[in-house]
Each structure stands twice: as structure tokens, then as C-alpha cells.
Design a protein around this motif. Structure first.
Motif, PDB file in Angstrom:
ATOM      1  N   ASN A 145      59.728  23.783  37.540  1.00 43.75           N
ATOM      2  CA  ASN A 145      60.307  23.004  38.628  1.00 43.75           C
ATOM      3  C   ASN A 145      59.959  23.656  39.963  1.00 43.75           C
ATOM      4  O   ASN A 145      60.299  24.820  40.188  1.00 43.75           O
ATOM      5  N   PRO A 146      59.294  22.935  40.872  1.00 39.04           N
ATOM      6  CA  PRO A 146      58.969  23.515  42.184  1.00 39.04           C
ATOM      7  C   PRO A 146      60.207  23.971  42.949  1.00 39.04           C
ATOM      8  O   PRO A 146      60.120  24.882  43.785  1.00 39.04           O
ATOM      9  N   ASP A 147      61.331  23.341  42.672  1.00 38.95           N
ATOM     10  CA  ASP A 147      62.566  23.701  43.367  1.00 38.95           C
ATOM     11  C   ASP A 147      63.363  24.782  42.646  1.00 38.95           C
ATOM     12  O   ASP A 147      64.308  25.338  43.217  1.00 38.95           O
ATOM     13  N   ASN A 148      62.997  25.058  41.398  1.00 41.90           N
ATOM     14  CA  ASN A 148      63.708  26.076  40.628  1.00 41.90           C
ATOM     15  C   ASN A 148      62.774  26.604  39.547  1.00 41.90           C
ATOM     16  O   ASN A 148      62.614  25.981  38.499  1.00 41.90           O
ATOM     17  N   PRO A 149      62.154  27.758  39.761  1.00 46.79           N
ATOM     18  CA  PRO A 149      61.172  28.266  38.796  1.00 46.79           C
ATOM     19  C   PRO A 149      61.779  28.626  37.444  1.00 46.79           C
ATOM     20  O   PRO A 149      61.033  28.891  36.494  1.00 46.79           O
ATOM     21  N   ASN A 150      63.089  28.640  37.342  1.00 42.05           N
ATOM     22  CA  ASN A 150      63.745  28.928  36.070  1.00 42.05           C
ATOM     23  C   ASN A 150      64.104  27.661  35.303  1.00 42.05           C
ATOM     24  O   ASN A 150      64.997  27.651  34.460  1.00 42.05           O
ATOM     25  N   GLU A 151      63.394  26.577  35.619  1.00 41.64           N
ATOM     26  CA  GLU A 151      63.487  25.340  34.844  1.00 41.64           C
ATOM     27  C   GLU A 151      62.076  24.889  34.492  1.00 41.64           C
ATOM     28  O   GLU A 151      61.147  25.074  35.271  1.00 41.64           O
ATOM     29  N   TYR A 152      61.932  24.302  33.313  1.00 40.57           N
ATOM     30  CA  TYR A 152      60.623  23.797  32.892  1.00 40.57           C
ATOM     31  C   TYR A 152      60.775  22.376  32.367  1.00 40.57           C
ATOM     32  O   TYR A 152      61.841  21.965  31.908  1.00 40.57           O
ATOM     33  N   GLN A 153      59.678  21.654  32.441  1.00 44.23           N
ATOM     34  CA  GLN A 153      59.685  20.253  32.048  1.00 44.23           C
ATOM     35  C   GLN A 153      59.798  20.123  30.539  1.00 44.23           C
ATOM     36  O   GLN A 153      59.067  20.757  29.789  1.00 44.23           O
ATOM     37  N   TYR A 154      60.750  19.290  30.101  1.00 45.23           N
ATOM     38  CA  TYR A 154      60.917  19.070  28.673  1.00 45.23           C
ATOM     39  C   TYR A 154      61.482  17.673  28.440  1.00 45.23           C
ATOM     40  O   TYR A 154      62.567  17.339  28.921  1.00 45.23           O
ATOM     41  N   LYS A 155      60.706  16.865  27.729  1.00 45.87           N
ATOM     42  CA  LYS A 155      61.097  15.499  27.375  1.00 45.87           C
ATOM     43  C   LYS A 155      61.604  14.705  28.575  1.00 45.87           C
ATOM     44  O   LYS A 155      62.665  14.076  28.541  1.00 45.87           O
ATOM     45  N   GLY A 156      60.829  14.745  29.662  1.00 49.87           N
ATOM     46  CA  GLY A 156      61.123  13.926  30.822  1.00 49.87           C
ATOM     47  C   GLY A 156      62.151  14.491  31.772  1.00 49.87           C
ATOM     48  O   GLY A 156      62.416  13.889  32.820  1.00 49.87           O
ATOM     49  N   GLY A 157      62.730  15.630  31.456  1.00 49.68           N
ATOM     50  CA  GLY A 157      63.697  16.254  32.343  1.00 49.68           C
ATOM     51  C   GLY A 157      63.382  17.715  32.555  1.00 49.68           C
ATOM     52  O   GLY A 157      62.297  18.193  32.223  1.00 49.68           O
ATOM     53  N   TRP A 158      64.338  18.421  33.141  1.00 47.61           N
ATOM     54  CA  TRP A 158      64.180  19.855  33.366  1.00 47.61           C
ATOM     55  C   TRP A 158      65.131  20.625  32.452  1.00 47.61           C
ATOM     56  O   TRP A 158      66.315  20.297  32.367  1.00 47.61           O
ATOM     57  N   GLU A 159      64.597  21.613  31.768  1.00 45.34           N
ATOM     58  CA  GLU A 159      65.414  22.453  30.889  1.00 45.34           C
ATOM     59  C   GLU A 159      65.440  23.873  31.441  1.00 45.34           C
ATOM     60  O   GLU A 159      64.423  24.386  31.918  1.00 45.34           O
ATOM     61  N   ALA A 160      66.594  24.505  31.364  1.00 42.45           N
ATOM     62  CA  ALA A 160      66.756  25.838  31.949  1.00 42.45           C
ATOM     63  C   ALA A 160      66.066  26.894  31.097  1.00 42.45           C
ATOM     64  O   ALA A 160      66.126  26.862  29.863  1.00 42.45           O
ATOM     65  N   ILE A 161      65.401  27.811  31.768  1.00 38.42           N
ATOM     66  CA  ILE A 161      64.887  29.021  31.121  1.00 38.42           C
ATOM     67  C   ILE A 161      66.047  30.001  30.984  1.00 38.42           C
ATOM     68  O   ILE A 161      66.803  30.228  31.926  1.00 38.42           O
ATOM     69  N   GLN A 162      66.207  30.555  29.799  1.00 42.50           N
ATOM     70  CA  GLN A 162      67.252  31.555  29.599  1.00 42.50           C
ATOM     71  C   GLN A 162      66.799  32.871  30.226  1.00 42.50           C
ATOM     72  O   GLN A 162      65.715  33.365  29.954  1.00 42.50           O
ATOM     73  N   VAL A 163      67.646  33.431  31.057  1.00 44.32           N
ATOM     74  CA  VAL A 163      67.327  34.685  31.750  1.00 44.32           C
ATOM     75  C   VAL A 163      68.258  35.775  31.235  1.00 44.32           C
ATOM     76  O   VAL A 163      69.484  35.615  31.257  1.00 44.32           O
ATOM     77  N   VAL A 164      67.666  36.860  30.762  1.00 48.94           N
ATOM     78  CA  VAL A 164      68.434  37.990  30.239  1.00 48.94           C
ATOM     79  C   VAL A 164      68.104  39.220  31.070  1.00 48.94           C
ATOM     80  O   VAL A 164      66.934  39.564  31.252  1.00 48.94           O
ATOM     81  N   GLU A 165      69.132  39.862  31.600  1.00 53.71           N
ATOM     82  CA  GLU A 165      68.952  41.086  32.363  1.00 53.71           C
ATOM     83  C   GLU A 165      69.316  42.277  31.482  1.00 53.71           C
ATOM     84  O   GLU A 165      70.395  42.309  30.887  1.00 53.71           O
TER      85      GLU A 165
END
Length: 786
Positions: A328-348
């Protein structure tokens, strides 16, 4: 039993009852315990006694804990390793290996920890490597046995990326010269993939996670370089680390001299000191198994119990996929999946760093797996889906089930839940039965073949996994009287591979298997020594085929004429003393195959395909056709002669003009270099390094001795061998090169290297009466609980 046998006693906590370890003349520990789980406790204790620095380093590398003791230059490798840890449900994980798996791992790690405690209290027992590097061994938890898997053999990601680059620049037809697909297959670029979108360094973190640890004075310094990477690491080194090739076979009683089956197994892996594998014998109520495993894993993966024998090779199918994501250009922690945006899981996670404050590592995961590459400017990311991140995939740990089987049916049931890596199992039992069965967790790809990266937008999903019982081939007591594998494409001719796309491009060339089959088909009244001779066989089938092409060729060039005569009269055995072997191998690998490829692919493609698939090169030479253009036979002959001239010049520069002084062993050698060799003084280096010594063979002989192309140093060989007389177990043979111990001062550190040099083996004894006659040391473990 000798009264003068040295005896060492330890008081330990964690044992239910006292136990003992009998170390035989060759360094094999025969462990006798009063209970099933005590046997694994002692196995862990003994692994630490003989291989403590090796297993401690393995754990740190796998868990991403190198920086904790070696400093900030290892932060990137730690981060990469943590991306590929098992992070799933631990109940599912333990259940995948059987009902007692967690208890076995607990007993094993308790044994390791008990020896670590003893070493900490007795500094004179501390392996010298810890002293040189200035740290102490860590304590283990049972989960450490199964959480890291990146040291296993897993296939296809590198091939996917290379194929995509070739497809981008030259078209998929050029890739057919890099590696011939088996079974016959024509791949296509998946819908939605632009092969030119794959970044050149997309696999950097993946490669870093899988490779071993390199030590230099710079890497151990307090200050890291600008990139945070370890100096000297490269993809090429990683590929060399992962290179391998193995053989196994089982021979029916109808073909043996004794009327008993013979089972042989000799896995070829990257050479090192200490050896990758460790031979042990576990005896307890309900358990009597001997053979090899990796020292930081409970159980025996290659060996026998009192009823059955088992040996494995890699079954190199496709267990990985690279997914391309539009972020997602507006949120790099989202990726395109089945026509929408799905969150990338971030682990620190915090990575401890020696001499500094912990460093925060940011780990990212898509639904498919770890994110290994991001380009925020292009709004792209890449993640890896790997079978080996599923429950039950800790390499070789599943052997705790099949090593207790007593029949073919029990053995099949045990390997039906085998985790990884993908293997060919061969089997033999005291009733005279033999069999073959591959075992692996293999993904079902319903709408693509796995040969190229795919978009991670939901179009390319795994549809579960194939059932080993239902979907994998099997062979039991075949009429020909033997079963064998050598990593070759061994799916039967009637196997429905178009529906079950297990893999197409990671198989080894057929040549080792064909040579094995050639010997076994001609055999009768076969002995263990026949199997040892076959394991150590240096005859090259590709040499036989290429030399056959020379029979009608002549030249006016005197040097070329002499070389042709030398090769025409050669037996094609890659022996240490052989002059033709030296000429042939330089010619074939460095001149002939590249010369063929130069006629088949654009010059710019050579960087990606290298010397190409040698099987393809030989096929072109044997069947000159329009692939070589007009007047193909004449061009074929010109390729043979001109490349041979270049090879002659190379060998003359290296070995001199006097051909009577040429020898393959003067070029090709084995040298075992301790990981810390470059950090110690010359006197210490002489104690810990082994070799160099001349070596025969090549990448394509049954006795595989794959070498580095720049200096002919052997990097892959059979450090472990086993030949079993099934039912008369004390008549069996084994080798673990260079020795059983990782302790440089031990008599068992390199005592087996001479046997390796001589292509020999030692008796693998099983019955206590025979063992007692060759006991070199006795270790008593007395329980503090008593």
C-alpha cells in the motif's frame, strides 16, 4: 573386558538410575541406560561431552543469538535467522513427532545442560574454542531442538529467482540449458508475474539465515562495518555450504553371499571439522538402536535396531515458494490480497549484543511467511512460504519414531508423518525384506508448478499437502533384488506427475544412480566389501560417454594427438594417480561444457547459467543437431578438439609439461579447516586442521567428491558411511570422518581420517560381548537422585 580400561565417573542430576557409556576403539559411544528416557539424557550428555562447541554454535546460529557472544557484526545474520524460526503452536509441533517427543527432547536437553553445568564448574573441561572466543556455553530448552530449521536441506527458492532473471533477460528457453527439467516439463510465466521485477539481492536474508558462521578477526571486532554484514559472506559460499549428494541401497538375500540383506547408506555433505554427523548406540528397555544422526538432535536417523535397518538420501522436491507483494503506497505494512489490503504482521524483538545494549529487530510476516525484501519506493515486498515452517518439520527429529519400528508396516506408518527434509528411505529387515519409500511434506499447487515466483494476492494458494501413503511411490521386495537412490529423479514412469507436481529441477544427474544400478544388476553373491567398493567407486559415467565421442577423432597437432590417445585408452576412473583423470576433469568442467553452452545461449547469459547442465551438454555432443546450427557434426568435433587444446594448456601450466607427472590427486585434494583456524597460531592450526591430502573422484562419481572450481578443493564428500549385514549386526561397517570427537586433544578427533584416505571403514559393533573387547574408555553416570 580389560581391567585397565580408563574409567571416568560423573555425579549427575536428572537420571532416574545410573548409566554407562562404553567408548570403543573408533570413538563410538555405546550408551546403556536403565530407562527409555534416561537413554536420551545420556545421549545429550555425551553429545555435549564430545561436541559441545559445535552444538552450542549450531543452537546460537539457528536461534539468532550469535551477537550475544560475538558482537554487532552478526546482527544481520541473527535477524535473518529469527525470520525463519518456527513460531507456530507448540502443542501441534510436539504432537507431530509422536506422543513422547517432548519428553525425549526434554531428556536430551537435560543431559546437555548437565554437562554444561559440569564444564562451568570444571574449567579444565571447557573446550578451547570457548576460551579463544571468550564466552561460555549456553543452557538449552527442549524447544531449542525443534524451533530452528534453517540448517536443513530445503529446495527451490534459489532456482525460482535464477529462472526469473533468465526469463526476464533471455526467455525461458535459455533456462532449459541451465537445468534440464525432470520429468519432462515446459514451464510458463505465472499470470501476474513480471520476471523483471525480481530484485537481484532478493534472497540476501534468506541466504544469510541458512548459511553457517564465518569467523574473521574483523567480524569479531567491536565495530561493525557500514552494512552490518559479516565480511566475506556471499551467495556462492552459501550454495557451497548447501551442496550435497547421497547414495543408498538395500540388497535382497537372493543376491548376497550370506543369504541376508545388505543395506548401505553414505550421505554426502559439506565437509567440516568436526564431522556433521555423530555415531551413537542407545540401549535401554525397549530400545537398542545404533547409527548416525546430527549431534544436536536426539535419536538415530541412519542405522538399525535389532530387527530393521534404514538409510536415507535427499529426495529433492520443491518445498518453497517466493511470493511477490504489491504494498500500500499509504501504508507499507499492508499488501494487496484478494482485492483489498491485508496487514503485515510486525514483530519486534531485542537481540542481545556482546559489550553493548540490545538492538531492536523488526521482523515482518505476510500470511505466507517471513518478509525477506522490501522496496518502499516501488511499493513491493517479497515473502517466503516454506514447508519447513510448518509443525513437525525440525530436520531429522522425526526419526525418533521410525528407529523403533520392527516391521515394514510399522516403518511405513512411522514415516507417514515424517517432517523434513524430504528423503528417500531404504529399508531392510532380518526376515529378508527390502523396500524404498520417499517421505516429505509436499505442498499441493493446484494452478502452478512452483518453478517461478508468484504474486501473493490470493491467486496462488497451496491446497494442503500430499498424503505420503496415498500420493508417494513405494517399492517392496522388487524382482530385480535391490532398491537404490542417489538423489536422482526416481518417480516411476507411470507416476501422475502432471497432477502431483512434486518438483522438476532439483534432482541430481542420473549418473551416480546408473553406476550403482550397473553394479547391482551384474551382482551375485554380493558381500559387504562389494558395497564398500561401490561406495568408494571413482568411475565416471560422463567421462565414459565423452571419451567415446573421441574414438574417431584425429589431429595434426602433436600435443592434441597425444592427449587424444591418453583419453581414448583411459578406464574413466577418477583415481588419485591418474593423468587422464586430471586432463579430463579440467577439460570437461572448465572448457568443454562452457564451450557447448557458448554455442547455445547468448554470451550475456553465461553469468546466470555458468557451465550449464552437463547432461544437456553431453546430449548436444552425442546428438549434434540444429541446436548447433548448420553442419552440426563438424561443429561438434571442433568444440571437442578446440576445448581440449585449451584444457591441455591449463594442465601444463599447473602440473608441468611432463605428462608422466600429471595426476588428478595433485590438483584435487581434501583439506579440513577448523572454523577458528585463521584466529590461532601456526602450532594450534597444525593440531586442529586436517590435510591437505590428495583425493580422487568428482561430482559425478558414486564416491562423490564435489570441489571448488577455483582450486579443486573438495567441499562435498561422504564423511559418513554405513554398510549393514542385516541380522548379523556385528559384521557391519561404518565411517565418520575425520573422527567422532570435536575435542582437538582427543584421540578420536582425527583417528578415522586415515580410513577415509584409504577408502576403508571400521566395524560397527552392536552386541555388548563384542563391544567389551574393544572398549577404550568407560564413563559412569551416577544419579544424584539415588
Amino acid at each position: 573386558m580389560s581391567k585397565n580400561t580408563p574409567t571416568i565417573s560423573y555425579l549427575v542430576k536428572g537420571l532416574k538410575s545410573s548409566a554407562e557409556i562404553l567408548i570403543d576403539s573408533w570413538g563410538v559411544p555405546h550408551i546403556y541406560a536403565s530407562s527409555f528416557f534416561d537413554a536420551f539424557f545420556v545421549q545429550g550428555f555425551n553429545a555435549a561431552r564430545d561436541r559441545l562447541w559445535q552444538i552450542d554454535l549450531s543452537r546460537r546460529r539457528g536461534l539468532g543469538l550469535l551477537s550475544e557472544v560475538f558482537g554487532p557484526n552478526y546482527l544481520e545474520q541473527d535477524t535473518a535467522a529469527r525470520l525463519f524460526l518456527y513460531r507456530g503452536d507448540m502443542h501441534k509441533e510436539w504432537s507431530a513427532y509422536g506422543s513422547n517427543a517432548q519428553d525425549i527432547a526434554t531428556a536430551f536437553t537435560n543431559g546437555v545442560n548437565e554437562y554444561v553445568e559440569i564444564v562451568n564448574q570444571n574449567p579444565d573441561l571447557m573446550p578451547w574454542e570457548f576460551q579463544v572466543l571468550g564466552y561460555k556455553p549456553a543452557f538449552w530448552s527442549p524447544e531449542d531442538v525443534v524451533r530452528f530449521r534453517s540448517h536443513g536441506y530445503w529446495f527451490n527458492l534459489e532456482s525460482e529467482v535464477t529462472r526469473a532473471r533468465i526469463a526476464c533477460q533471455f526467455g525461458l528457453e535459455v533456462d532449459e540449458f541451465r537445468k534440464q527439467l525432470e520429468p519432462e516439463w515446459k514451464t510458463e510465466i505465472p499470470q501476474g508475474l513480471d520476471p523483471c521485477s525480481i530484485p537481484e539481492n532478493v534472497l540476501h536474508l534468506y541466504t544469510l539465515a541458512k548459511q553457517g558462521v564465518t569467523f574473521t578477526k574483523e567480524s569479531l571486532g567491536a565495530v561493525g562495518d557500514d552494512s552490518g554484514q559479516l565480511s566475506g559472506l556471499s551467495v556462492a559460499q552459501s550454495i557451497e555450504h548447501l551442496a550435497g549428494g547421497s547414495n543408498n541401497w538395500a540388497i535382497s538375500p537372493q543376491l548376497t553371499a550370506t543369504g541376508r540383506p545388505i543395506l548401505a547408506s553414505d550421505p554426502h555433505r559439506t565437509l567440516g571439522v568436526p564431522s556433521l554427523r555423530y555415531i551413537a548406540h542407545l540401549v535401554a528397555p525397549g530400545l537398542n538402536v545404533i547409527g548416525a544422526g546430527e549431534p544436536d538432535i536426539p535419536g538415530i536417523s541412519i542405522g538399525h535396531n535389532d530387527r530393521i535397518a534404514f538409510g536415507l538420501t535427499l529426495f529433492p522436491i520443491d518445498q518453497e515458494d517466493l511470493y511477490f507483494h504489491q504494498t500500500n503506497p499509504d501504508n507499507p505494512n499492508e499488501y494487496q490480497y484478494k482485492g483489498g489490503w491485508e496487514a503485515i504482521q510486525v514483530v519486534e524483538e531485542e537481540i542481545p549484543v556482546c559489550g553493548s545494549t540490545p538492538v531492536k529487530a523488526t521482523l515482518k510476516f505476510t500470511r505466507y511467511g517471513p518478509v525477506i525484501y522490501e522496496d518502499k519506493e516501488k511499493h513491493t515486498a517479497f515473502s517466503v512460504r516454506a514447508v519447513w515452517l510448518q509443525p513437525g518439520m525440525a530436520p531429522y527429529f522425526s526419526s525418533i519414531q521410525y528407529m523403533q519400528a520392527t516391521t515394514w508396516e510399522e516403518f511405513l506408518a512411522a514415516i507417514n508423518s515424517w517432517g523434513g527434509p524430504a528423503v528417500n528411505q531404504v529399508y531392510a529387515d532380518v526376515d529378508g525384506n527390502i523396500g524404498w519409500k520417499p517421505a516429505a511434506l509436499a505442498p499441493i499447487r493446484p494452478n502452478w508448478d512452483g518453478l517461478l515466483p508468484v504474486p501473493g494476492d490470493g491467486r496462488y494458494e497451496w491446497a494442503g499437502f500430499y498424503n505420503i501413503d496415498e500420493h508417494f511411490p513405494v517399492e517392496y521386495n522388487p524382482k530385480r533384488g535391490w532398491v537404490a537412490t542417489a538423489n536422482q529423479m526416481n518417480l516411476p514412469s507411470d507416476y501422475p506427475y502432471k497432477e502431483r507436481k512434486l518438483g522438476f529441477d532439483e534432482w541430481s544427474n542420473l549418473w551416480r544412480y546408473q553406476r550403482i544400478a550397473e553394479n547391482l544388476n551384474e551382482g551375485s553373491r554380493l558381500t559387504l566389501l562389494d558395497s564398500l567398493r561401490l561406495q568408494t567407486d571413482f568411475l565416471s559415467l560422463p567421462a565414459r560417454r565423452v571419451v567415446n565421442l573421441l574414438q574417431g577423432l584425429e589431429s595434426d597437432n602433436l600435443k592434441l594427438t597425444q592427449a587424444l590417445e591418453m583419453l581414448k585408452n583411459w578406464d574413466c576412473v577418477m583415481g588419485i594417480e591418474s593423468a587422464p583423470a586430471a586432463l579430463f576433469e579440467v577439460w570437461f568442467s572448465q572448457y568443454l561444457c562452457p564451450a557447448v553452452m557458448a554455442k547455445l545461449v547468448p554470451p550475456e547469459a553465461h553469468k546466470l547459467i555458468g557451465a550449464g547442465d552437463p547432461a544437456v551438454a553431453i546430449d548436444v555432443l552425442e546428438n549434434p543437431d540444429m541446436r548447433l546450427g548448420a553442419n552440426s557434426q563438424a561443429l561438434r568435433n571442433d568444440i571437442l578438439l578446440s576445448s581440449l587444446v585449451a584444457a591441455i594448456e591449463k594442465v601444463e601450466k599447473t602440473l608441468g609439461l611432463d605428462r608422466s607427472q600429471w595426476a588428478w590427486g595433485k590438483l584435487h585434494y581434501v583439506f579440513l579447516e577448523h572454523p577458528l583456524s585463521n584466529l590461532v597460531d601456526e602450532k594450534t592450526r597444525e593440531q586442529i586442521d586436517i590435510g591437505p591430502k590428495p583425493k580422487g573422484g568428482s561430482s559425478f562419481t558414486v564416491n562423490k567428491t564435489q570441489y571448488r572450481t577455483n582450486d579443486f578443493r573438495t567441499i562435498v564428500s561422504a564423511s559418513f558411511r554405513m554398510i549393514l549385514d542385516v541380522g548379523n549386526w556385528d559384521n557391519s561397517l561404518a565411517l565418520n570422518m575425520p573422527g567422532q570427537s570435536g575435542v582437538a586433544s582427543s584421540t578420536h578427533y582425527k583417528n578415522l581420517f586415515p580410513l577415509y584416505e584409504q577408502e576403508q571403514a571400521f566395524p560397527l559393533l552392536y552386541n555388548r560381548e563384542a563391544i567389551e573387547k574393544v572398549v577404550q574408555q568407560r564413563i559412569e553416570l551416577k544419579s544424584l537422585n539415588l
